[in-house]
Structure formats: structure tokens, C-alpha cells
Write an enzyme that holds these catalytic residues in place. Structure first.
Site, PDB file in Angstrom:
ATOM      1  N   LYS A  54       0.809  -1.223   0.000  1.00 44.18           N
ATOM      2  CA  LYS A  54       0.000   0.000   0.000  1.00 44.18           C
ATOM      3  C   LYS A  54       0.841   1.271   0.000  1.00 44.18           C
ATOM      4  CE  LYS A  54      -4.383  -1.518   0.486  1.00 44.18           C
ATOM      5  NZ  LYS A  54      -5.513  -1.088  -0.377  1.00 44.18           N
ATOM      6  N   SER A  79      -8.493  -0.227   6.686  1.00 44.01           N
ATOM      7  CA  SER A  79      -8.465  -1.217   7.770  1.00 44.01           C
ATOM      8  C   SER A  79      -7.067  -1.331   8.353  1.00 44.01           C
ATOM      9  CB  SER A  79      -8.929  -2.572   7.250  1.00 44.01           C
ATOM     10  OG  SER A  79      -7.975  -3.104   6.357  1.00 44.01           O
TER      11      SER A  79
END
Lengths: 320, 320
Positions: A54, A79
Site C-alpha cells: 500500500k 483497515s
């Protein structure tokens, strides 16, 4: 209503993102692996500084902001892994980051995000609409939304993995098997590796990209969707920008069970000496379960390694 | 009496070994790490195909055997990682391998060695003299002894890590911190990195290299030496060939406790997403405990990742 889908991501954008990522992050290792007697490869993006791929999309998005946008800060919903990517990039660029995270996110991800200097705002999962929480924050305080997958820069940034893999392998891989949540990574890979088959792998019951691809429209998660140990792969739905890229480019989706994911975590522990979190092991689970083809030019992405210690201990001890 | 110390290892030999290793094994990753606010590096040799650096020395030794020697097979003595290095290399070269291993070696190491096609002969630890078991096997059946550390080719092969590190870093590291059993790796590093400080790190009570360096002669392990979780770092004594290389080249030895080793395993799990076995985490333990200096050109070797699942689970869950 916040507009995140301001433009379509492009292959050219993936190339530009790859250069930006390479300027700040060394390539993660491409390691040999043997799956059922066949030699193939794993791309160890769990070894990124924040423990997940990410960081790629977050860095490309944040480093592309204008000076004015940077001054207003960024807001993200995550999350946990996108949260750390945004927090890491924001700290490096001197941008204020506010991250909306589920109250039941793994403790390690909450702690790491805070340690990187971001402000964390919790919401109830399931129940609260996390996008609405983010929208309210932006209405109140301003800032740019950095969506976890439905954003052209984020998609392009994740796609940098494809170009990095091809450079390491010396050729285009035959296929890339990728863990899939909202479809940001698989969309980026589809743009960055147009000559490779890209297989999105999702948890059973949360295969919203696979179902959307099959239906040709966005299919949201069912209200009674089953539990999954893959906390990183539970988007309520993919977005149009992701589906538009994937349609006609991606292979059909594949779904894996919790048991298959745990077996993949144990395999990575014993054979690769790598720590992989459940959501980061989904692609490997599909390969080990024979749910995707594997040949010597196949690359399986390990997308995250932020595993909860107690859960990981239970999994490798065989009682998880 | 078997003669293993037939010649001294040389820096030239380390360079030749590096070429031989590079021809068959890609470099293991050199990954950034932050130790107490200081950025440094870890060399992830736990990611070697057999999960440890031992593949380096074993490959250089076995690939240097003559055709006649190859036909007679090899015999090795090992608690598990050298065993796998010899078995891996022997299978690749079509050489019969017999490995003498302690009956209480970790199950994962026994299983992996057998899976690589080697014949395993067990001895009782403590109690039986493992070198005598190997000598008897060679008297009966012939074959070349491949000593785990007291062998010039093995030392040169392990030293290939030093040249690989310098190539990856773009310069000689200021220091290399290395887990140390019999002193094969530290001797090889001392030859391969003459401009770097090399720090051997051993378990408390099993610091036979450190004690031998301090005494200027070979000091054997005490009969009542304490238990250690570092199964890979329990030689009864170093050998003259190792001490001769290390004397005047190596830094003084450093000893670490089981608690410091477990803390290093937890650090590697949470911050590096790497599986490191106890003996492979000793160098990191010394760095984290402040027992060796750390600067931005310091490289800490992670030497092995063949961790017993139950023991590793207990360690990362915090009750090991």
C-alpha cells in the site's frame, strides 16, 4: 459528495508512478518458490517498510498533490495497511494525515499508524459507513481524500509492482496472482502488465471484485457476508474506476477459504521464512490450492505482513 | 584422525567462492532496519533456499571436490543448517551425502535434511562425540568430511556474504555483526571484509570463539554449560583454523541471553516480517541490546530461519 474518480488511471501513469516509487523505495525481493513441484516466484511486498504494498499507491498519490493540497492535509479510510502507507508518506512529505479506521482493526495496525504520526479516527465495523465518516471530516476540516483503491493515482502507484517485477524477472511474467480487496492493486497490475494474466484472489463471501467482473456491474457485499480472517480484504464494494480498468483486462476472480489462507501462512513461514498476514497470503493460498495455474513465469504477490502476533502464533502452531 | 585443516583459507579463495555462489544463488536481500533511532541494514540470509547462510560454504566445498572425491560421497556433522546446505549441494551435484545430527535437533531441520535426499545418522547430544561418529563412518565407507566450520573451503564460502554485502551497499560496511557458532562465518567475513569490523555474537555460556579470542588459545565448552535456545550455536569448541584467521582480525566476542534472542525474534517478526530462528537472531539481539555499536553502515546478519513452529509461536505470543 466527494469526487475521487476525477480521471482514469493510465499505463503511462503507472510508468511515472514506478519512477517515483523507485526513487524512494528499493525493489522488494522476487524470491523463488516451489508450488507442487513447479518453480515459480513470489514478490515479497510484505517486506516494504510499512509491511505492505500500500505504500506504493499512497506515495504516488501524496507526492502528486499540489502545494496547496498538501497544506490542507489528507484524509484516508483504511483497515490498516493503506493507513500506514498514507501515514508514512505524509510524515515524509510533511503533510497532516487523518485516518478513519475500524474499531476492530488489528491492534498492530492501529499502533503502527499512530506511531507514524497520523491521527486515527475510529468507526464501528460493521455498522457505520466509513466513507461518510471521512466525508464529514473533510467537510469540517478540509483536506484531500486518499481513497484506498478507488483513486487513479493510488491505482497507478500499486501498478508499479508490475513494472518492478518485469524488470527483476527480465521479461513479462506469464501471470500475476494478487490478493484483492477493492481492486486497486489488480487494476494497477492490469495496466502495468498488459501482457500478463492478472488473477484477483479474494476471501470467500467477500469476492466483490470477482462477482462484479462476472456480473458486469458493481455487486456490493451481502449484509450477511461470512466472517473472514482477511481483515485487509473486506471492502463493501469495488468502485467503478476499478471495474472499468479490470473489465476486459483481468482474469476472472478466485475465492479462497480461511483454511486455505492459514495453510498459505504456514507454507510461507516454513518454506519462505516470511511473515505474511491473512489478507497478504490469499494469492499464495489460491496457488497452493490449485485454484490458479502456476508455471515458471508465474509471480504470486505477498501483499502484506502486518500479522497479529497471537493470531499468527495460533496459525503456525496449527490450532488457529 | 581425519585431516580437515589441509590449508589456510584466503581472501582470494573468498573471492572465488563468491563467484561460485553467485553463479547458482541470487543475492539475499539487504534490508533497511532502524535500531534505537539509527538506520542500519540486515542481511537476510535466512531467505536462502535452505533457510540459512550455510548453503554458501557447503556449495563452495562440494563444488570444489574432484570427480574422484565426488564419487566417494561426503559426510558432515551438523545440528541442522549445515546439514541442509550439504544435502542441497550434494543433490544438485549428484553426490551421496551422509549427515551426523544430534538426536534432539529441531524436527524441522531433521525433516528438511531428509527431504533433500541425505542419509541422516543420529547421535546423542550431550554425550556422544559427534566427530568420532563421523570419523567411524568415513573409516567404514570412505567419503570426504565436510566440517561445519573448521574447513578452508567452508570458511571461504561463508565469506562470500561479505563481498555480496559490499556490492549491495556500494561500499565496505563499517561493521558486520554475525551470529557465531564454531567461527566459520566470522572467519570468512574477516577475510572477505578486511576493512570492516566483524563482531562475533554467541549465546551466553557458549561463547567459545569469544573466550578463545580473549585467551589466545582454544577454550572448549564447559561440561556444565547452561542451556541455550540457540541450537545452531553450540559447538564444543572452535578450531585452530578458525582461531588463526580470527586472531588479529575479528573484534572481541559478544554474548547474548535467551531473553535477548527472543526479543530479537519478536522484533524481526513485527518490524521486518521475517522468520528468524534463535541462532539466526543472535547478532540482531546484540544490536538491539546495545552490546555492539550500530551506525548507518552497519550490517547485521540474520543467519537462519528454520524455526520450530511451536517454539516460534510461543516466542512471538510473548510466553516463550
Amino acid at each position: 459528495m466527494i469526487q475521487t474518480e476525477s480521471r482514469m488511471p493510465t499505463a503511462e501513469g503507472v510508468r511515472a508512478a514506478t519512477a517515483a516509487v523507485a526513487a524512494i523505495l528499493p525493489p522488494t525481493p522476487l524470491l523463488p518458490v516451489e508450488i507442487g513441484g513447479v518453480k515459480a516466484w513470489v514478490k515479497a511486498d510484505n517486506l516494504q517498510p510499512i509491511g505492505s504494498f500500500k505504500i506504493r499507491g499512497a506515495w504516488w498519490r501524496l507526492s502528486s498533490l499540489t502545494a496547496e493540497e498538501r497544506a490542507s492535509g489528507v484524509v484516508a479510510v483504511s483497515s490498516g495497511n493503506h493507513a500506514q502507507g498514507v501515514a508514512w508518506s505524509a510524515r515524509r512529505l510533511g503533510i497532516k494525515a487523518t485516518i478513519v479506521m475500524p474499531h476492530n482493526a488489528p491492534e498492530v495496525k492501529l499502533a503502527n499508524t499512530r506511531a507514524l504520526g497520523a491521527e486515527v479516527v475510529l468507526y464501528q465495523r460493521p455498522g457505520e459507513d466509513r466513507d461518510a465518516v471521512a466525508a464529514r471530516l473533510i467537510e469540517q476540516n478540509g483536506g484531500t481524500l486518499v481513497h484506498a483503491f478507488g483513486d487513479p493515482w493510488v491505482i497507478e502507484g500499486q501498478g508499479s509492482a508490475a513494472i518492478e517485477i518485469a524488470a527483476q524477472l527480465g521479461r513479462a511474467p506469464s501471470r500475476i496472482v494478487a490478493c484483492c480487496g477493492g481492486g486497486g492493486l489488480t487494476a494497477g497490475l492490469s495496466l502495468g502488465a498488459p501482457d500478463s494474466a492478472v488473477h484477483p484472489v479474494e476471501p470467500v463471501g467477500w469476492d466483490m471484485v470477482g462477482q462484479s467482473l462476472a456480473a458486469g456491474r458493481i455487486v456490493p457485499a451481502a449484509p450477511d457476508a461470512p466472517k473472514t480472517i482477511c481483515d485487509a480484504l473486506q471492502p463493501l464494494a469495488t468502485k467503478l474506476i476499478n471495474l472499468a480498468v479490470l473489465q476486459g483486462r483481468s482474469e476472472p476472480g478466485v475465492a479462497v477459504t480461511d483454511a486455505e489462507v492459514r495453510a498459505a501462512q504456514r507454507f510461507a513461514f516454513a518454506n519462505l521464512r516470511l511473515v505474511v498476514e491473512p489478507g497478504g497470503a490469499a494469492a499464495l493460498a489460491a496457488a497452493l490450492a490449485g485454484k490458479v495455474p502456476v508455471d515458471e513465469d508465474t509471480v504470486i504477490m505477498l501483499t502484506g505482513g502486518n500479522a497479529d502476533p497471537a493470531a499468527f502464533a495460533a496459525t503456525i502452531a496449527g490450532d488457529g
